[in-house]
Design an enzyme around this catalytic site. Structure first.
Site, PDB file in Angstrom:
ATOM      1  N   ARG A 187      -6.517   6.806  -6.635  1.00 16.39           N
ATOM      2  CA  ARG A 187      -6.182   8.170  -6.236  1.00 16.39           C
ATOM      3  C   ARG A 187      -6.202   9.145  -7.401  1.00 16.39           C
ATOM      4  O   ARG A 187      -6.047  10.347  -7.198  1.00 16.39           O
ATOM      5  CB  ARG A 187      -4.804   8.174  -5.570  1.00 16.39           C
ATOM      6  CG  ARG A 187      -4.757   7.270  -4.352  1.00 16.39           C
ATOM      7  CD  ARG A 187      -3.368   7.138  -3.788  1.00 16.39           C
ATOM      8  NE  ARG A 187      -2.901   8.358  -3.194  1.00 16.39           N
ATOM      9  CZ  ARG A 187      -1.731   8.474  -2.593  1.00 16.39           C
ATOM     10  NH1 ARG A 187      -0.919   7.441  -2.536  1.00 16.39           N
ATOM     11  NH2 ARG A 187      -1.364   9.613  -2.067  1.00 16.39           N
ATOM     12  N   LEU A 225       0.859  -1.182   0.000  1.00 16.53           N
ATOM     13  CA  LEU A 225       0.000   0.000   0.000  1.00 16.53           C
ATOM     14  C   LEU A 225       0.893   1.229   0.000  1.00 16.53           C
ATOM     15  O   LEU A 225       1.994   1.204   0.551  1.00 16.53           O
ATOM     16  CB  LEU A 225      -0.903   0.026   1.243  1.00 16.53           C
ATOM     17  CG  LEU A 225      -2.005  -1.044   1.340  1.00 16.53           C
ATOM     18  CD1 LEU A 225      -2.716  -0.918   2.680  1.00 16.53           C
ATOM     19  CD2 LEU A 225      -2.987  -0.919   0.193  1.00 16.53           C
ATOM     20  N   ASP A 226       0.430   2.303  -0.614  1.00 23.02           N
ATOM     21  CA  ASP A 226       1.187   3.548  -0.580  1.00 23.02           C
ATOM     22  C   ASP A 226       1.425   3.969   0.865  1.00 23.02           C
ATOM     23  O   ASP A 226       0.639   3.648   1.763  1.00 23.02           O
ATOM     24  CB  ASP A 226       0.428   4.662  -1.302  1.00 23.02           C
ATOM     25  CG  ASP A 226       0.306   4.402  -2.794  1.00 23.02           C
ATOM     26  OD1 ASP A 226       1.116   3.629  -3.315  1.00 23.02           O
ATOM     27  OD2 ASP A 226      -0.603   4.975  -3.417  1.00 23.02           O
ATOM     28  N   ALA A 227       2.480   4.739   1.081  1.00 23.25           N
ATOM     29  CA  ALA A 227       2.811   5.169   2.441  1.00 23.25           C
ATOM     30  C   ALA A 227       1.652   5.919   3.089  1.00 23.25           C
ATOM     31  O   ALA A 227       1.368   5.745   4.276  1.00 23.25           O
ATOM     32  CB  ALA A 227       4.066   6.050   2.408  1.00 23.25           C
ATOM     33  N   HIS A 281      -1.842   3.647  -8.195  1.00 23.89           N
ATOM     34  CA  HIS A 281      -2.586   4.855  -7.810  1.00 23.89           C
ATOM     35  C   HIS A 281      -3.931   4.986  -8.507  1.00 23.89           C
ATOM     36  O   HIS A 281      -4.486   6.087  -8.576  1.00 23.89           O
ATOM     37  CB  HIS A 281      -1.760   6.125  -8.072  1.00 23.89           C
ATOM     38  CG  HIS A 281      -0.450   6.172  -7.366  1.00 23.89           C
ATOM     39  ND1 HIS A 281      -0.269   5.679  -6.095  1.00 23.89           N
ATOM     40  CD2 HIS A 281       0.761   6.637  -7.768  1.00 23.89           C
ATOM     41  CE1 HIS A 281       1.008   5.853  -5.741  1.00 23.89           C
ATOM     42  NE2 HIS A 281       1.637   6.423  -6.732  1.00 23.89           N
TER      43      HIS A 281
END
Length: 310
Positions: A228, A130-132, A225
């Protein structure tokens, strides 16, 4: 440490070097940016296309040893083969050459449990990421056989992942599909129908909060992403998202009453279900785990505890 010299195979420079040296591509990309990778004696971009036969010299610094870091870590499920952890927001999944501490892997090492080594020395147990900035559930493998089985499930889209996202504006439709090609332009992911790869996300409204809307997003594809970068007019931008900026000029740029305000944060991965028959060696049952509604999405509100089914 001396550079490694070899004759190039055809392909993208960073991919070819990473495959040849057996190191993460992100580490190779940093070495390229530092001028530590040369093609026929010249510096090239990471996306440079090799025809094959070129002389490549590469020096990729070896990372330092990882240090276990005790700290709170929610584990809603664990057995002999895997565990499911709830990654906090603003925590990177795994270390890189330049960042050796403060990651989920450092926390996992402090548990003193077996972790698969299939993903490499910097990614023990890590099957996906997962993204930070994104909080949520992650499945971690304890052995290589489980890692391989889980990786195959992700490849076949047999893992059902759902995310909560707080977006700007009032979304009128109850349920819809975001379907648009995405492309990488330098460090950003943008809508690019001509050269991008297909990305599809099912979206359903959970709650309308004035000029904000809480939605559940279920990705059909696994593009970087994709949740997002919203190429949909009614969803102007994710609130609290550092990935985007008010100055974006792509098709999915921020619009609506909140456009122009700082954007920070990210979605929350609140549901993860393993739906394939072999979710781990010897197992033929499906299980689903859901997390709490992240306080990082709606600070100040009481967290909603969702069902846990195993």
């Amino acid at each position: 440490m001396d550079p490694t010299s070899f004759t190039a195979d055809p392909g993208r420079l960073d991919t070819v070097v990473a495959r040849k040296l057996g190191v993460p591509r992100a580490d190779v990309q940093r070495a390229i940016a530092q001028g530590l990778v040369l093609v026929d004696g010249r510096r090239r971009q990471k996306s440079h296309r090799l025809a094959g036969g070129e002389s490549v010299q590469a020096l990729v610094p070896e990372p330092g040893e990882l240090t276990p870091e005790p700290g709170p870590l929610s584990i809603p499920y664990q057995d002999d083969h895997l565990l499911v952890v709830s990654k906090p927001p603003r925590m990177a999944t795994h270390p890189t050459v330049s960042r050796r501490a403060g990651t989920l892997v450092n926390r996992l090492l402090s548990l003193e449990i077996p972790l698969s080594r299939r993903g490499g020395g910097d990614r023990p147990g890590i099957v996906h990421r997962l993204d930070a900035g994104t909080s949520g559930l992650m499945v971690v493998a304890k052995d290589d056989a489980t890692h391989a089985a889980l990786a195959e499930m992700f490849r076949r889209h047999q893992v059902d992942r759902r995310y909560l996202a707080l977006v700007r504006g009032r979304v009128e439709q109850e349920r819809f599909l975001v379907d648009a090609a995405l492309e990488r332009r330098r460090a950003r992911i943008r809508v690019g129908a001509a050269t991008g790869k297909g990305a599809a996300t099912e979206v359903e409204v959970c709650e309308r909060l004035g000029e904000r809307t809480l939605v559940e997003a279920r990705p059909r594809t696994g593009r970087t992403h994709q949740i997002r970068v919203w190429p949909y007019p009614s969803i102007s931008a994710l609130l609290e998202d550092r990935l985007r900026s008010p100055g974006d000029r792509g098709e999915g740029r921020a619009r609506g009453p909140a456009a122009g305000r700082p954007i920070r944060g990210a979605p929350s991965g609140q549901s993860l279900a393993l739906t394939g028959a072999q979710s781990r060696p010897g197992a033929n049952r499906v299980f689903q785990i859901e997390a709490v509604l992240g306080a990082d999405l709606l600070p100040g509100r009481q967290q909603r505890v969702l069902d846990v089914r195993r």
